[in-house]
Structure formats: C-alpha cells, structure tokens
Design a protein around this motif. Structure first.
Motif, PDB file in Angstrom:
ATOM      1  N   GLY A  69      46.820  44.908  50.401  1.00 48.94           N
ATOM      2  CA  GLY A  69      45.246  44.703  48.993  1.00 48.94           C
ATOM      3  C   GLY A  69      45.185  46.665  48.664  1.00 48.94           C
ATOM      4  O   GLY A  69      44.047  46.661  47.567  1.00 48.94           O
ATOM      5  N   SER A  70      46.531  46.985  48.184  1.00 52.86           N
ATOM      6  CA  SER A  70      46.190  48.266  48.289  1.00 52.86           C
ATOM      7  C   SER A  70      46.474  48.425  46.258  1.00 52.86           C
ATOM      8  O   SER A  70      46.771  49.526  45.598  1.00 52.86           O
ATOM      9  N   PHE A  71      46.455  47.231  46.062  1.00 50.53           N
ATOM     10  CA  PHE A  71      47.045  47.154  44.077  1.00 50.53           C
ATOM     11  C   PHE A  71      45.296  47.046  43.096  1.00 50.53           C
ATOM     12  O   PHE A  71      44.345  45.966  44.204  1.00 50.53           O
ATOM     13  N   PRO A  72      44.978  47.708  42.193  1.00 49.39           N
ATOM     14  CA  PRO A  72      43.940  47.929  41.802  1.00 49.39           C
ATOM     15  C   PRO A  72      43.629  46.361  40.953  1.00 49.39           C
ATOM     16  O   PRO A  72      42.234  45.731  41.155  1.00 49.39           O
ATOM     17  N   HIS A  73      44.554  45.015  41.193  1.00 53.39           N
ATOM     18  CA  HIS A  73      44.499  44.327  40.854  1.00 53.39           C
ATOM     19  C   HIS A  73      44.369  43.202  41.857  1.00 53.39           C
ATOM     20  O   HIS A  73      43.751  41.694  41.538  1.00 53.39           O
ATOM     21  N   GLU A  74      44.282  42.957  42.872  1.00 49.13           N
ATOM     22  CA  GLU A  74      44.757  42.163  44.189  1.00 49.13           C
ATOM     23  C   GLU A  74      44.030  42.523  45.065  1.00 49.13           C
ATOM     24  O   GLU A  74      43.838  43.857  45.714  1.00 49.13           O
ATOM     25  N   PHE A  75      43.447  41.534  46.261  1.00 51.29           N
ATOM     26  CA  PHE A  75      42.605  41.904  46.806  1.00 51.29           C
ATOM     27  C   PHE A  75      44.312  41.476  48.304  1.00 51.29           C
ATOM     28  O   PHE A  75      45.078  41.264  47.725  1.00 51.29           O
ATOM     29  N   THR A  76      44.048  41.329  50.009  1.00 51.82           N
ATOM     30  CA  THR A  76      45.046  41.214  50.543  1.00 51.82           C
ATOM     31  C   THR A  76      45.336  39.849  49.898  1.00 51.82           C
ATOM     32  O   THR A  76      44.568  39.535  49.452  1.00 51.82           O
ATOM     33  N   GLY A  77      46.860  39.590  50.704  1.00 50.68           N
ATOM     34  CA  GLY A  77      47.378  39.060  50.163  1.00 50.68           C
ATOM     35  C   GLY A  77      48.084  38.978  49.036  1.00 50.68           C
ATOM     36  O   GLY A  77      48.094  37.180  48.356  1.00 50.68           O
ATOM     37  N   TYR A  78      47.597  38.816  47.699  1.00 48.09           N
ATOM     38  CA  TYR A  78      48.105  39.265  46.325  1.00 48.09           C
ATOM     39  C   TYR A  78      46.872  38.408  45.613  1.00 48.09           C
ATOM     40  O   TYR A  78      47.661  37.309  44.739  1.00 48.09           O
TER      41      TYR A  78
END
Ligand code: SF4
Ligand code: SF4
Ligand code: SF4
Ligand code: FES
Length: 947
Positions: free
Chosen positions: A584-593
C-alpha cells in the motif's frame, strides 16, 4: 560440522516419476529412476566417500573415491555416475573398497600441503574429511619428485583467493562455472600430472569471471577460499536470511562469529536461487558495517548548518513537533512520506500507515513510482493483478524466451544463470533491446533474434508482433474464446489488424527490419511455451503502461499465460519493490492494490487502525516536489530512499527538497537526499532486523536478525517512535505482529504468517483459503479479474525527440557489480569492477565529435548537463548513448527529463535527447553540487559543542 556442505547428496535429484527399488548394504531403498547409486545411498543415510561429486553439479566421475561393488558386475564402478537399477545389490563398504579408496587418497595427499591445522578450511574441507573417512594413516610417496606445492597464489580477486597448491583438480569449480553460473570462465589446462585449473590463462580479476562465487562454493578444499574466512576464521553459527540487493531475492546463510559476519553462503533450499548467488549478495555485504554508517540521530535548523548529534528521543521529538507545526500552519496535506523498497514489508506497511493514519492524508509514495508502477497498472488492467505471473523455476519449462528491455545478466544475475541454463538446453531466445546486452551472445547461448530497436519504440514493436499473430492466423482461438472478454477482444483484433501496425509500416519507427519482426513473432507464437521477461527498459517510458498491456495482449492472444513455462514477468529491480507496492505504498491504494476510494476497504482499515481515513488519493512523488516548489508542501519523511540521486531531473528534485521546512531522512548513510534534510534517523541494514521481503516472483521470504541494530533501533521501531510522538499509537513488539495485521486486512495475504513462512521456507502470494500454501503460477484456468482484457495500445511517440541541438538519445541501465544509486556497492570492493559511470558511445558518433576512448565528455540535455568519461563501443547503435546511474558524482539524472508514463507518472529515464561533446573539466552543476555536498554534510564535533 561444516556449516556449508551439511546436506550434500552427492548428485542432483532425478525428476523421474518412475520408481526403482534396490538394496544397498543389505537395506532396501526406493528412489526415482535415474537416481545415482551415490544419491540412493545418501537417502538411506549412507555417505559414500566422494570428492569430485556434489549435488549441485552433474556427476563427473573423475576422483575414483566413490567406488562400490555391485553384485553381478565386474570391477568397482563409481557410484556417482552409476544409475540405480531395479533389484540391484550394492555394497559400499568392503575391505577391497577400503583399500582402493585409501590408495586414491594417498595419491591426493602426497601432492597436498599438510598444513591442515593452520589452513583456513580446517574443519570445512572435504579432502580432510575424506582422509579421515577412508582411514588414511600413512602417505608412502612423500613430496619427493614433482609436485604442485610451490604453485603461486592468485589474489587478484578482492573477495577470494586461488591457491593452486591445494588443488586436487576435481573440476568442481570448472563445472560450477559452466553448469550453475553459465560463464565458462574456468578451464583445466594441461594433461595428466600437469593439469591445472585456469581462469582462461590470466588471473581471476582479468578473466571472464563475474565473481559469482559458485566455484568457491563448489571447491572441496581450501584452493578457492573466501578472503573473509582466511582473515576471520570459520563461522560458529549461521542465520538464514534473504539478500537485500535485487528482486531475485536469493536465500543466504549469514555465517557468523558472534555478531560478526564471516561470509554469506547462498542457501541451497532458497527457492529463488537454489544455492546460487551473484557477486553482490555473496560478497558485497561489507557496507553493512562500513565506517561511514551514521549511528547517531542528528538534527539541524537549516541545511547549511552542521548536523548536531542528539538522542533518539530528541530527534524523534523534533521531527514530530516540526511535522505538527507545519500541518498547523500549512494544512494537513502539507506533509507526506516515502516508503522504501529496500526495507521489509512490515517496515513499509508501517510508513504508509503512519502517513494515512498519523499524518491524516494519503501523501505516500514509493520508489516503484520511478520503476515498475506501469507494471502494476498494465497487468492489473489486463489480468487483474499487479504482479508477475510465474515463479522463476518456470523458465525451465519455456521453449521461447522473449527478453524485452531487461539485462538479466547484470541486473538479475542469479535468474539469468537459470535462464542461460534453459537456453543451453535448447530454448530459443529473442532479445528486444537498443543495446547489445550480454545475453545476445554469451558462451553457448546466442539469441535467434536481437531486435535492436530505437529507444522509445517499444509499443510499435509489440503491436507489430501482435499484428503478425492476428493477421497470419496464429491466434490461440480456443484460449481467447474461453478466457478473454469477447467485446474487448473483437475491438482489439480490429485495432491490431490495421496495416498501420504491420512490421513494415513501423520499420522506420522501430529501426528493426520487418522480416526479423515477422520471424520473431512467428517464433514466439508457434515455438511452444513462450515466456516474456522484461525490465525497466519497458516501464520507464512515456508509454510504459501501454507497453505492459501490449505484452499482456501478446501473451493472451497466443495462449501463453496460465501454466508453467509462459507468462509475463517483470524483473523487479530492488529487493522489496514488489513488497513495497503490495504493502500500500502508492497514494491511491491500500495493501493488496485496493483503491482508497473503496468504502468497504477503507472502513476495514478504519476499524483496525481506529482512525478516520481519507478516500481521495494523495500526492505522488513528482506532485509532492512540484507542490514543494509551489510552496504548499513543506515536510517529508523518507525511509531508505535517495530521491536526490535516483529520481529524474535532479535540479527539480533538489529544488523541491530545498523548499521544504522539515525533511526527515532515515537511512544507513548520509545519502545525497540527506544534504537537504533537517532530521537524520539512523537506519538499520537487513542484517539487523526481522521481517520479510517479497521478490519478483511474489515470493515472501524471511529476513532474520543476525546482529543487533547498530544504532539501537530497527527501522520499524523508529517509525513506531515517530508515530507515537505524533500521537498516533503503534504498539507492535515484533514484526510478526505487523504481518498478522497485514494478513487480516489483505485478502491476497490472508494465509500469510511468519509461522507459515518459517515452515515452508517461503510463500508466494496470493496465499489464502483458496491457496493455503501460496501460488507459484497465476491465472491458471481463469484470470484474477475473471476474463482477460485486451487493451487498446495505440503507439504515441514520446515528445522527447532528438533535435539538431540534442541529436543523440540517451538510455540508462545497470551494471552487475553496482546496485542502484550505489550507496551500498560503492562502499565495497565491487568498485574494482566499476569505479565510475561511463558513457557508451558508438564509434561513428565518437569520431564525428573527435572523442577517443576515455575522454572526458559533457552530456547535456534540456534539463541539465553533467560530465563523465566516454567508452567507445558498438554495443550501442549509432545515434544512441548509454550510461549507468550508480555514482552521485556523475549524477546521470541531472540530464533526464520530466516526461513520464501517462498512467503512472513513471519517469521516462530511457529516452532523453542529448548532445555529447569533448571537454576537459567537470560541469558547472557538478562543481556546484560538490560544494553544496561539502557544506551540507558537516557534522558538528560533539566535544566542541559541549564547550
Ligand atoms: S580449485 Fe577446488 S574445485 Fe577446482 S579443481 Fe581445484 S580442488 Fe577442485
Ligand atoms: S566466481 Fe563464478 S564466474 Fe568466476 S570463475 Fe567462479 S564460478 Fe566462474
Ligand atoms: S541475484 Fe540479486 S538477490 Fe541474488 S545474490 Fe545477486 S543481488 Fe542478491
Ligand atoms: S565422487 Fe564419484 S568419481 Fe569422484
């Protein structure tokens, strides 16, 4: 007992499903057909004496120590080369055998220095062991006459020594170099008594050797020996862990004396590497305890002030109060965080949790932004999941291998060795790359096609492949009808069949002869199992995401997905770049995309994190820097990243960093980004913490603490301290608790736990009720998204074009001995192979500019100018120049531009219009930067401060 050779069955396992029962020393044993007598005996616990055999190599049968008696057979066959037969009756211990074996050993020992007590291999030497096993007590022949005892040592390699006086010419090293590594650097020169191991008639350093260590690992004596063992002595315990360099994720045994590493030995049971290694993981670990490690927290008011060493409490307190002050003054969105693809999953998870729950925004991003974010987007769109489709072993089932924009022998060397093995077995190879990478022609491997396309033409090329498949009747109709969305399929087939996508139509754009593209496409579509492997040469383009979808389209239309030997496989750069994205390192996503705007997902996190979360995506790294330059973004927490060196258009990056009021760096060294920081938190190396890394095949492996954190805290603990100081409570006592939380919140990780990883050795996600032991191959029988989606992949040329002012195209890449920004490898002996970044330039372009090999040249683009030395080579085509980006002094990213992938903002590192000219000085930028670096890295003398 030796820590290295503890489970050696003597010969490799047989993969046959047919079983054979035989009798060895009166005991019955059943083994797969094709198993050797030696291995069958080992299965019974009987170790037949041996020297030239080892289970990582094919049997060779040269030492004659492993003789056995077989009822009904004459003589005493070698057990390492004799396959079992049903009903066979074998004796491994008789007086006759004992006598023969003693005779063999006597000959070996008669030409071997008897310095066992002072030998570095004492206690870890198979020759010594065998002398004991066969009961050798006397050596009748002595040293008189000819011997090899005065043979000169070769100490040219910085990591290991070759002492031919101790060589028994068993050929294990030669065979390891051929069979395991695939480099063929070693030979046995001469015949009979004069035969000797040679690295091609020169010394190791000058030879073709790539310092992988396979020969050292295979050597049963002290002939090839790690210098660290020669210096420090044998280890007394070992800790199994995972390499912290590249995305292959090799398993290693850290062999230790107390808290000191003696050597790193590739782990035989490591599922990613099967006991192989490359020079980085095997030898380049000295950075972990390098004297430049920063071990005290530091703070300063301005970046031009010297750093002040302070306590952890003060540093954390200062960072927290600054972040609070900034948010109070500029708003909640004025700060953010960057997670690290070098840190563990658990550490990465905590940083994004800190940003979302502690900072109260979604301004979190990761370095995957600048490498494989298009992989996530492209594969999710087409297949439904943001990861590669296969495990590494799958390549052994591939019949056609298509390598696009990747340089596996340099960037993913252990996987490259496996791939080369499959190629030597007869798989066909297509390489699509602007540069002639080593794989194009390497010993016993030659690509069927090297499609030397122009940088920026990937999408045109892959569309041309698909055009050939669709228009020449090569579509896997049944697969497509059953597995793919019909409406999208029909639309895409009409799109791709358009003559504008034909190899002939795009020949001028790609620079690749249309006939070659047609032939290569036919080979891919009809040659059996076809697998695609790709790297940053695919993703780091303005059409990176389009290209990933183009490759997915090609795999689907030919049915090359959903079984072993096929698939679309990103070769991920850093050790945990897959994990940092999963976490979940991207600003739009939690863990597991899962998107932050998904109410159900967000509510599940709110319930466990006990905080209200934002449903709008936060800022990506480039947006944070833009906002900083605009004056609205003021604070950044960076764990284990060096964006001032690794990100494109450094002038812009550093302007953004310099505009912030509080930059907190957590790292093991004062990296380039630390020049712009106000708080420095000492990081911990992979040897100092527990946790997990996830490699390019989605394999989650344990990282284990081999020594206490040198600065007092592991990175996950420091993040907790910061979070608690900010008022958002984190109370984990061990990383396993963090993984339990990840599993609770992430369907693809639902079955993952430290206990399971310990038990299975590693596990590939998805791992849940449907796949309790993980998923080596994805999309079997159906895609994760349901039906596969053919995406329209229109080729849109990059706006970055060569012009009269900037007539050449620069593309960048990596080299084997260095890693990424070089912060680790530059602090090891690896610099003997790559001291500085060089600019590869074609002889035509060099001559045109009056440049000779080794000249200092300026490399200028519309973004900036740097200088470095030229290397003239026809590896690059005319019109293209190439360099690596491992050295901050070169700062290749001064010239890269702000163009980026349309879907993900992944920078277009691979295409920059440049000019090259001969100079005799460093660029102004380099001079200014050197001065800034000097000014911003001063550490105040604590004694002086106290006065
Ligand atoms: S160097 Fe070691 S492995 Fe190679 S032939 Fe000599 S003893 Fe055998
Ligand atoms: S270190 Fe690796 S490449 Fe070098 S000689 Fe040994 S096996 Fe071959
Ligand atoms: S291939 Fe990668 S993971 Fe394996 S030892 Fe080398 S750097 Fe480490
Ligand atoms: S171990 Fe069988 S011949 Fe050497």
């Amino acid at each position: 007992m030796s820590l290295v050779h503890e489970t050696d069955y003597g010969t490799p396992p047989s993969l046959s499903s047919e079983l054979v029962t035989l009798e060895i020393d009166g005991m019955s044993v059943t083994v797969p057909a094709g198993t050797t007598v030696m291995r069958a005996a080992a299965e019974l616990g009987t170790k037949v004496p041996k020297l030239c055999a080892t289970d990582s190599l094919e049997p060779f049968g040269s030492c004659r120590l492993c003789l056995v008696e077989i009822e009904g057979r004459r003589g005493t066959p070698a057990s390492c080369t004799t396959p079992v037969e049903a009903g066979m009756k074998v004796k491994t211990q008789t007086d006759r055998l004992a006598k023969l074996r003693r005779g063999v050993m006597e000959l070996y020992i008669s030409d071997h220095p008897l310095d066992c007590l002072t030998c570095a291999a004492n206690g870890d030497c198979e020759l010594q062991d065998m002398a004991g096993v066969v009961g050798l007590r006397d050596v009748r022949y002595g040293y008189e006459g000819e011997n090899h005892l005065k043979a000169e040592k070769d100490t040219s390699n910085p990591y290991f020594t070759f002492d031919p006086a101790k060589c028994i010419v068993c050929s294990r090293c030669v065979r390891a170099c051929e069979e395991v590594q695939g480099t063929f650097a070693l030979t046995i020169d001469g015949r009979g008594f004069a035969s000797a191991v040679s690295p091609g008639g020169t010394d190791f350093l000058e030879s073709e050797c790539v310092s992988c260590g396979a020969c050292v690992q295979a050597c049963p004596t002290a002939t090839l020996m790690e210098n660290s063992v020669i210096e420090a002595g044998q280890a007394e315990h070992s800790v199994i862990t995972t390499c912290a360099y590249c995305g292959v994720g090799c398993g290693f045994k850290a062999e230790m004396r107390g808290t000191e590493v003696v050597r790193m030995v590739p782990w035989k049971d490591g599922a990613a590497n099967h006991g192989h290694s490359c020079v980085k993981g095997r030898f380049a670990w000295g950075y972990a305890t390098h004297k430049e490690r920063v071990l005290k927290p530091m703070i300063r008011a301005k970046i031009t002030d010297p750093w002040q060493e302070v306590s952890w409490e003060e540093a954390i307190g200062h960072a927290a109060s600054e972040f609070k002050r900034i948010q109070a003054k500029y708003g909640r969105d004025s700060i953010g965080g960057i997670t690290s693809s070098r840190c563990t999953n658990e550490e990465t998870y905590l940083v994004q949790k800190l940003v979302r729950a502690g900072f109260g925004n979604n301004n979190v991003d990761t370095c995957a932004r600048v490498c494989h974010s298009p992989t996530g987007y492209g594969l999710k769109t087409t297949f439904g999941t943001s990861a590669g489709t296969q495990d590494f072993d799958s390549v052994m089932h591939a019949d056609v291998i298509l390598v696009i924009g990747a340089n596996p022998t340099d960037a993913h060397p252990v996987f490259a060795s496996r791939m080369k093995k499959r190629l030597r077995e007869g798989a066909r190879l297509i390489v699509a790359d602007p540069r002639r990478i080593d794989l194009v022609r390497t010993p016993h491997v030659e690509a069927d096609f090297h499609l030397q396309l122009k940088p920026g033409a990937n999408v045109a090329l892959i569309n041309a492949f698909a055009h050939v498949v669709v228009t020449e009747g090569l579509v896997a109709e049944d697969f497509v009808a059953e597995r793919c969305e019909p409406t999208d399929t029909a639309r895409w087939r009409a799109f791709i069949a358009d003559p504008r996508h034909s190899p002939e139509a795009v020949e001028a754009v790609t620079g690749v002869p249309a006939a070659d593209v047609r032939a290569a496409a036919r080979l891919y579509a009809t040659g059996g199992n076809a697998a695609i492997y790709y790297g940053l040469g695919v993703t780091e383009h303005s059409q990176g995401s389009t290209m990933v979808m183009g490759m997915a389209n090609l795999a689907m239309v030919t049915g090359n997905i959903g079984r072993e030997g096929v698939g679309v496989n990103p070769l991920r750069g850093q050790n945990n770049v897959q994990g940092s994205c999963d976490m979940g390192s991207f600003p739009h996503e939690f863990t597991g995309y899962r998107h932050v705007s998904d109410d159900a997902v967000r509510e599940s996190f709110e319930a466990v994190w006990n905080v209200a979360l934002r449903g709008e995506p936060g800022l990506r790294i480039p947006n944070m820097l833009d906002a900083a330059v605009d004056g609205t973004f003021k604070g950044l927490y960076i764990q284990g990243e060096d964006i001032a060196q690794s990100d494109p258009d450094i002038t812009h990056v550093t302007a953004g960093l310099a505009a912030m009021e509080c930059v907190v760096i957590q790292d093991i060294f004062l990296n380039e980004t630390a020049s712009f920081a106000h708080v420095f938190l000492p990081g911990s190396s992979f040897l100092e913490k527990d946790g997990t890394f996830t490699n390019a095949e989605r394999r989650i492996s344990m990282v284990r603490k081999a020594m206490p954190p040198m600065a007092g805290y592991a990175d996950w603990e420091a993040t907790m301290l910061l979070s608690n100081a900010l008022g958002y409570r984190m109370d984990y006592t061990h990383p396993s608790e963090i993984m339990d939380e990840i599993a609770r919140l992430t369907p693809t990780f639902a079955g993952v736990s430290f206990e399971k990883i310990e038990r299975l050795g590693s596990v590939q996600w998805p791992c849940n009720d449907q796949a309790p032991e993980g998923t080596p191959t994805m999309h079997i029988g159906g895609f994760v998204r349901g039906k596969g989606k053919f995406a329209i992949t229109e080729f849109v040329p990059t706006e970055e074009r060569s012009t009269a002012r900037y007539p050449l195209i620069l593309t960048t890449g990596r080299i084997l001995s260095q890693y990424n920004v070089g912060a680790q490898t530059r602090r090891t002996e690896n610099v003997v192979w790559h001291e500085e970044d060089l600019l590869e330039i074609h002889p035509f372009d060099a001559e045109h500019r009056g440049i000779v090999d080794g000249d200092w040249v300026a490399l200028a683009s519309r973004s900036g100018e740097t200088s470095l030395r030229a290397k003239i080579t026809d590896r690059v085509q005319a019109g293209v120049v190439y360099t690596t980006f491992h050295n901050p002094e070169t700062a290749a990213n001064v010239v890269t531009t702000d163009f980026s992938d349309w879907a993900t903002n992944c920078p277009e590192y691979k295409v920059t219009a440049v000019q090259v000219r001969r100079v005799n000085h460093r660029s102004d930028w380099q001079d200014r930067y050197a001065a800034l670096r000097e000014e911003t890295t001063r550490i105040a003398d604590p004694a002086a401060a106290a006065e």
